[in-house]
Enzyme design. Structure first.
Site, PDB file in Angstrom:
ATOM      1  N   TYR A  53       0.806  -1.219   0.000  1.00  0.00           N
ATOM      2  CA  TYR A  53       0.000   0.000   0.000  1.00  0.00           C
ATOM      3  C   TYR A  53       0.841   1.273   0.000  1.00  0.00           C
ATOM      4  O   TYR A  53       0.444   2.296  -0.570  1.00  0.00           O
ATOM      5  CB  TYR A  53      -0.963  -0.010   1.193  1.00  0.00           C
ATOM      6  CG  TYR A  53      -2.240  -0.765   0.885  1.00  0.00           C
ATOM      7  CD1 TYR A  53      -3.103  -0.293  -0.094  1.00  0.00           C
ATOM      8  CD2 TYR A  53      -2.582  -1.939   1.544  1.00  0.00           C
ATOM      9  CE1 TYR A  53      -4.270  -0.958  -0.414  1.00  0.00           C
ATOM     10  CE2 TYR A  53      -3.749  -2.620   1.239  1.00  0.00           C
ATOM     11  CZ  TYR A  53      -4.594  -2.120   0.255  1.00  0.00           C
ATOM     12  OH  TYR A  53      -5.751  -2.775  -0.069  1.00  0.00           O
ATOM     13  N   GLU A  75      14.864  -2.011   3.399  1.00  0.00           N
ATOM     14  CA  GLU A  75      15.066  -3.038   2.375  1.00  0.00           C
ATOM     15  C   GLU A  75      16.545  -3.415   2.292  1.00  0.00           C
ATOM     16  O   GLU A  75      17.413  -2.640   2.701  1.00  0.00           O
ATOM     17  CB  GLU A  75      14.581  -2.522   1.010  1.00  0.00           C
ATOM     18  CG  GLU A  75      13.114  -2.104   0.969  1.00  0.00           C
ATOM     19  CD  GLU A  75      12.126  -3.255   1.108  1.00  0.00           C
ATOM     20  OE1 GLU A  75      12.539  -4.430   0.983  1.00  0.00           O
ATOM     21  OE2 GLU A  75      10.935  -2.991   1.369  1.00  0.00           O
ATOM     22  N   ASP A 111      15.712   2.173   9.619  1.00  0.00           N
ATOM     23  CA  ASP A 111      14.662   1.810  10.563  1.00  0.00           C
ATOM     24  C   ASP A 111      13.785   3.018  10.897  1.00  0.00           C
ATOM     25  O   ASP A 111      14.191   3.901  11.667  1.00  0.00           O
ATOM     26  CB  ASP A 111      15.312   1.239  11.832  1.00  0.00           C
ATOM     27  CG  ASP A 111      14.267   0.777  12.817  1.00  0.00           C
ATOM     28  OD1 ASP A 111      13.057   0.787  12.471  1.00  0.00           O
ATOM     29  OD2 ASP A 111      14.657   0.391  13.942  1.00  0.00           O
ATOM     30  N   ALA A 112      12.587   3.018  10.332  1.00  0.00           N
ATOM     31  CA  ALA A 112      11.668   4.152  10.526  1.00  0.00           C
ATOM     32  C   ALA A 112      11.273   4.337  11.992  1.00  0.00           C
ATOM     33  O   ALA A 112      10.819   5.408  12.383  1.00  0.00           O
ATOM     34  CB  ALA A 112      10.408   3.954   9.682  1.00  0.00           C
ATOM     35  N   LEU A 139       3.611   1.357   7.494  1.00  0.00           N
ATOM     36  CA  LEU A 139       4.591   0.350   7.925  1.00  0.00           C
ATOM     37  C   LEU A 139       3.899  -0.955   8.264  1.00  0.00           C
ATOM     38  O   LEU A 139       2.810  -0.967   8.833  1.00  0.00           O
ATOM     39  CB  LEU A 139       5.319   0.802   9.194  1.00  0.00           C
ATOM     40  CG  LEU A 139       6.367   1.901   9.110  1.00  0.00           C
ATOM     41  CD1 LEU A 139       7.130   1.961  10.435  1.00  0.00           C
ATOM     42  CD2 LEU A 139       7.329   1.697   7.972  1.00  0.00           C
ATOM     43  N   TYR A 235      -7.930 -11.628  13.203  1.00  0.00           N
ATOM     44  CA  TYR A 235      -7.579 -10.260  12.795  1.00  0.00           C
ATOM     45  C   TYR A 235      -8.192  -9.215  13.732  1.00  0.00           C
ATOM     46  O   TYR A 235      -7.554  -8.784  14.682  1.00  0.00           O
ATOM     47  CB  TYR A 235      -7.939  -9.996  11.309  1.00  0.00           C
ATOM     48  CG  TYR A 235      -7.103  -8.838  10.815  1.00  0.00           C
ATOM     49  CD1 TYR A 235      -5.928  -9.039  10.111  1.00  0.00           C
ATOM     50  CD2 TYR A 235      -7.440  -7.515  11.150  1.00  0.00           C
ATOM     51  CE1 TYR A 235      -5.118  -7.978   9.748  1.00  0.00           C
ATOM     52  CE2 TYR A 235      -6.642  -6.452  10.794  1.00  0.00           C
ATOM     53  CZ  TYR A 235      -5.490  -6.686  10.090  1.00  0.00           C
ATOM     54  OH  TYR A 235      -4.693  -5.627   9.756  1.00  0.00           O
ATOM     55  N   LYS A 244      -4.525  -2.196  15.775  1.00  0.00           N
ATOM     56  CA  LYS A 244      -5.259  -1.285  14.891  1.00  0.00           C
ATOM     57  C   LYS A 244      -6.195  -0.375  15.696  1.00  0.00           C
ATOM     58  O   LYS A 244      -6.427   0.772  15.329  1.00  0.00           O
ATOM     59  CB  LYS A 244      -6.034  -2.069  13.831  1.00  0.00           C
ATOM     60  CG  LYS A 244      -5.138  -2.792  12.831  1.00  0.00           C
ATOM     61  CD  LYS A 244      -4.230  -1.849  12.066  1.00  0.00           C
ATOM     62  CE  LYS A 244      -3.449  -2.532  10.968  1.00  0.00           C
ATOM     63  NZ  LYS A 244      -2.421  -1.650  10.355  1.00  0.00           N
ATOM     64  N   THR A 275      -0.125  -9.010  -0.138  1.00  0.00           N
ATOM     65  CA  THR A 275       1.102  -8.216   0.006  1.00  0.00           C
ATOM     66  C   THR A 275       2.038  -9.076   0.850  1.00  0.00           C
ATOM     67  O   THR A 275       1.633 -10.119   1.374  1.00  0.00           O
ATOM     68  CB  THR A 275       0.871  -6.888   0.770  1.00  0.00           C
ATOM     69  OG1 THR A 275       0.477  -7.205   2.105  1.00  0.00           O
ATOM     70  CG2 THR A 275      -0.181  -6.008   0.108  1.00  0.00           C
TER      71      THR A 275
HETATM   72  P1  NAD Z   1       4.090  -4.401   3.044  1.00  0.00           P
HETATM   73  O1  NAD Z   1       4.786  -5.492   3.757  1.00  0.00           O
HETATM   74  O2  NAD Z   1       3.894  -4.544   1.570  1.00  0.00           O
HETATM   75  O3  NAD Z   1       4.853  -3.001   3.268  1.00  0.00           O
HETATM   76  C1  NAD Z   1       5.487  -2.653   4.456  1.00  0.00           C
HETATM   77  C2  NAD Z   1       6.398  -1.450   4.273  1.00  0.00           C
HETATM   78  O4  NAD Z   1       6.982  -1.131   5.542  1.00  0.00           O
HETATM   79  C3  NAD Z   1       7.591  -1.693   3.310  1.00  0.00           C
HETATM   80  O5  NAD Z   1       7.853  -0.509   2.585  1.00  0.00           O
HETATM   81  C4  NAD Z   1       8.757  -1.957   4.278  1.00  0.00           C
HETATM   82  O6  NAD Z   1      10.047  -1.657   3.748  1.00  0.00           O
HETATM   83  C5  NAD Z   1       8.383  -1.004   5.387  1.00  0.00           C
HETATM   84  N1  NAD Z   1       9.027  -1.311   6.677  1.00  0.00           N
HETATM   85  C6  NAD Z   1       8.860  -2.397   7.469  1.00  0.00           C
HETATM   86  N2  NAD Z   1       9.599  -2.270   8.602  1.00  0.00           N
HETATM   87  C7  NAD Z   1      10.239  -1.076   8.511  1.00  0.00           C
HETATM   88  C8  NAD Z   1      11.136  -0.360   9.355  1.00  0.00           C
HETATM   89  N3  NAD Z   1      11.520  -0.843  10.532  1.00  0.00           N
HETATM   90  N4  NAD Z   1      11.600   0.838   8.929  1.00  0.00           N
HETATM   91  C9  NAD Z   1      11.235   1.361   7.724  1.00  0.00           C
HETATM   92  N5  NAD Z   1      10.365   0.735   6.898  1.00  0.00           N
HETATM   93  C10 NAD Z   1       9.880  -0.465   7.284  1.00  0.00           C
HETATM   94  O7  NAD Z   1       2.707  -4.202   3.806  1.00  0.00           O
HETATM   95  P2  NAD Z   1       1.241  -3.713   3.408  1.00  0.00           P
HETATM   96  O8  NAD Z   1       0.361  -4.893   3.325  1.00  0.00           O
HETATM   97  O9  NAD Z   1       1.271  -2.724   2.301  1.00  0.00           O
HETATM   98  O10 NAD Z   1       0.834  -2.977   4.761  1.00  0.00           O
HETATM   99  C11 NAD Z   1       0.912  -1.580   4.949  1.00  0.00           C
HETATM  100  C12 NAD Z   1      -0.223  -1.138   5.868  1.00  0.00           C
HETATM  101  O11 NAD Z   1      -1.475  -1.423   5.227  1.00  0.00           O
HETATM  102  C13 NAD Z   1      -0.258  -1.880   7.212  1.00  0.00           C
HETATM  103  O12 NAD Z   1      -0.655  -0.990   8.207  1.00  0.00           O
HETATM  104  C14 NAD Z   1      -1.338  -2.930   6.994  1.00  0.00           C
HETATM  105  O13 NAD Z   1      -1.932  -3.365   8.184  1.00  0.00           O
HETATM  106  C15 NAD Z   1      -2.306  -2.127   6.128  1.00  0.00           C
HETATM  107  N6  NAD Z   1      -3.293  -2.942   5.381  1.00  0.00           N
HETATM  108  C16 NAD Z   1      -2.918  -4.011   4.635  1.00  0.00           C
HETATM  109  C17 NAD Z   1      -3.890  -4.759   3.990  1.00  0.00           C
HETATM  110  C18 NAD Z   1      -3.533  -5.968   3.153  1.00  0.00           C
HETATM  111  O14 NAD Z   1      -4.423  -6.770   2.846  1.00  0.00           O
HETATM  112  N7  NAD Z   1      -2.308  -6.116   2.752  1.00  0.00           N
HETATM  113  C19 NAD Z   1      -5.246  -4.406   4.064  1.00  0.00           C
HETATM  114  C20 NAD Z   1      -5.589  -3.272   4.802  1.00  0.00           C
HETATM  115  C21 NAD Z   1      -4.609  -2.544   5.467  1.00  0.00           C
END
Ligand code: NAD
Length: 396
Positions: A53, A75, A111-112, A139, A235, A244, A275
């Site tokens: 996302y 990454e 590390d964010a 994140l 969840y 959440k 994802t």
């Molecule tokens: P993802 O794993 O694709 O992306 C995670 C991102 O966080 C990446 O850019 C990664 O590099 C970064 N990251 C992780 N640890 C880090 C750190 N310590 N420092 C810096 N960057 C860091 O995940 P996603 O599924 O896109 O999830 C993103 C958000 O969307 C989350 O809050 C998730 O709960 C929410 N979400 C996901 C879904 C789904 O179905 N995938 C649905 C609704 C909401």
């Protein structure tokens, strides 16, 4: 090096540079096709910008609204003989495309959760952009080193209170089995809230505000998920759901803090999609496979890019955020429609290893998973040698 997928459980340990680039190009094309987002963001910080996302948010802002973007992610770069993680290659491609389009793009790999990265990013915004008008918090991480205490906290995906048994999908073999998950114990809930809850989002916003780099009228959005009842024990009512809930609490607190600069904090509830983060949650991949089939048949399936484009274009920047009773933006609305949920619930009871490919979109799930790592994209020569050591331009 010739790169092919190496799948270990729910992760793929390799990524394809050209394939990831193609995936980014395809997302850019989706946004461009829809034209300019009127009144869209101009200077955007995306925390978690390299995959899922967050990547799609960065693309929607840059290519839908000509926004300057600052991206933060964690990454692994590649080397000769070893591929980088997908998010690295995605960012290489994103920056290349942004440069060609004349758009500012700067990235931070670190590390964010740390004070250092926050400090560096704020410095960069200060020097290059002055202020940002949108902050996306996306994140997803299994752990966090707390910046004040140094404690390493771990996030777990467990039910709360009692065992949870339900169907699950082996995403490699396509076998539908049963999984039984032990409930959270000890400080599992607190640790998960500390990693995936709102504290770090609030720390970012506090630091950005203190440094004066938030523009008047700034918006900030964190992403969440609710989903249907069959997934609630793992969840919404599980450890991740507690995190959440904490994000929503922080949203309300940020709303008050941002009021003096006419800012607004949002939680956007997004659709379930494959994802790297969601593939690790038990039960969810089976639900996603059933959901994809139902939504594709209905003609309203979206991927992360369509979701983020719709969030920006139809909610955040057209004056109609249309929040629910809890103040959340719902771009999971099509997923949660009665019609889709009735189909999925019925098929959930019926699904087994034999009928999976008929009543669920297992192929779509697997393709979607491989695409996250740059595999299975049209027009990419997977037999050809590829440079695995490419660098992110703004980091070299
Ligand atoms: P993802 O794993 O694709 O992306 C995670 C991102 O966080 C990446 O850019 C990664 O590099 C970064 N990251 C992780 N640890 C880090 C750190 N310590 N420092 C810096 N960057 C860091 O995940 P996603 O599924 O896109 O999830 C993103 C958000 O969307 C989350 O809050 C998730 O709960 C929410 N979400 C996901 C879904 C789904 O179905 N995938 C649905 C609704 C909401």
């Amino acid at each position: 090096m010739i790169v092919s997928p190496k799948i270990r459980g729910f992760i793929c340990t390799t990524a394809h540079p050209e394939g990831c680039a193609k995936h980014v190009e395809e997302q850019i094309a989706v946004v461009k096709e829809k034209g300019t987002i009127e009144g869209g963001p101009k200077k955007v910080l995306v925390i978690g910008s390299s995959t899922g996302y967050g990547l799609s948010s960065r693309i929607a802002a840059a290519f839908g609204s000509n926004a300057a973007t600052v991206g933060v992610f964690f990454e692994r770069p590649g080397s000769e003989g070893k591929t980088a993680t997908a998010g690295w290659y995605n960012t290489v491609a994103f920056e290349k495309e942004a440069k060609e389009a004349g758009l500012y793009a700067r990235s931070f790999n670190g590390d964010a959760f740390s004070d250092e990265v926050k400090h560096e990013v704020i410095q960069a915004i200060h020097e290059d952009l002055g202020q940002v008008d949108l902050v996306i918090y996306s994140l997803a991480s299994p752990r966090r080193t707390h910046p004040k205490t140094g404690e390493v906290l771990k996030s777990v995906l467990k039910p709360i209170g009692e065992n949870y048994t339900n169907k699950t999908l082996n995403t490699t073999t396509g076998a539908v089995d049963e999984v039984s998950i032990e409930p959270a114990e000890g400080d599992d809930v607190d640790q998960t809230v500390a990693v995936m809850g709102g504290e770090d989002w609030e720390m970012w916003m506090d630091a950005l505000m203190k440094a004066g780099v938030l523009a008047e009228g700034v918006q900030t959005v964190a992403y969440s998920y609710i989903g249907p009842e069959m997934t609630w024990p793992i969840y919404k009512n599980g450890t991740i759901g507690a995190a959440k809930e904490d994000v929503e609490k922080v949203q309300r607190s940020l709303d008050s803090k941002l009021a003096p600069i006419s800012g607004k904090a949002w939680v956007s509830v997004n659709k379930a999609l494959v994802t790297q983060a969601s593939s690790a949650i038990p039960v969810v991949p089976l639900y996603i496979s059933l959901l994809y089939k139902a939504m594709k048949d209905e003609g309203n399936h979206e991927d992360t890019i369509e979701q983020m484009d719709r969030l920006f274009r139809e909610r955040l920047y057209n004056g109609k955020p249309d929040p629910d009773e809890a103040g959340r933006i719902r771009v999971d609305d099509w997923e949660m429609s009665d019609k889709i949920q009735e189909i999925v619930a019925k098929r959930w009871d019926e699904v087994d290893s034999d009928n999976l490919r008929d009543i669920a979109d297992f192929e779509g799930y697997q393709n979607g998973f491989l695409r996250l790592f740059g595999f299975g994209l049209d027009g990419v020569d997977y037999e050809a040698e590829t440079d695995t050591a490419v660098g992110v331009p703004s980091l070299s």
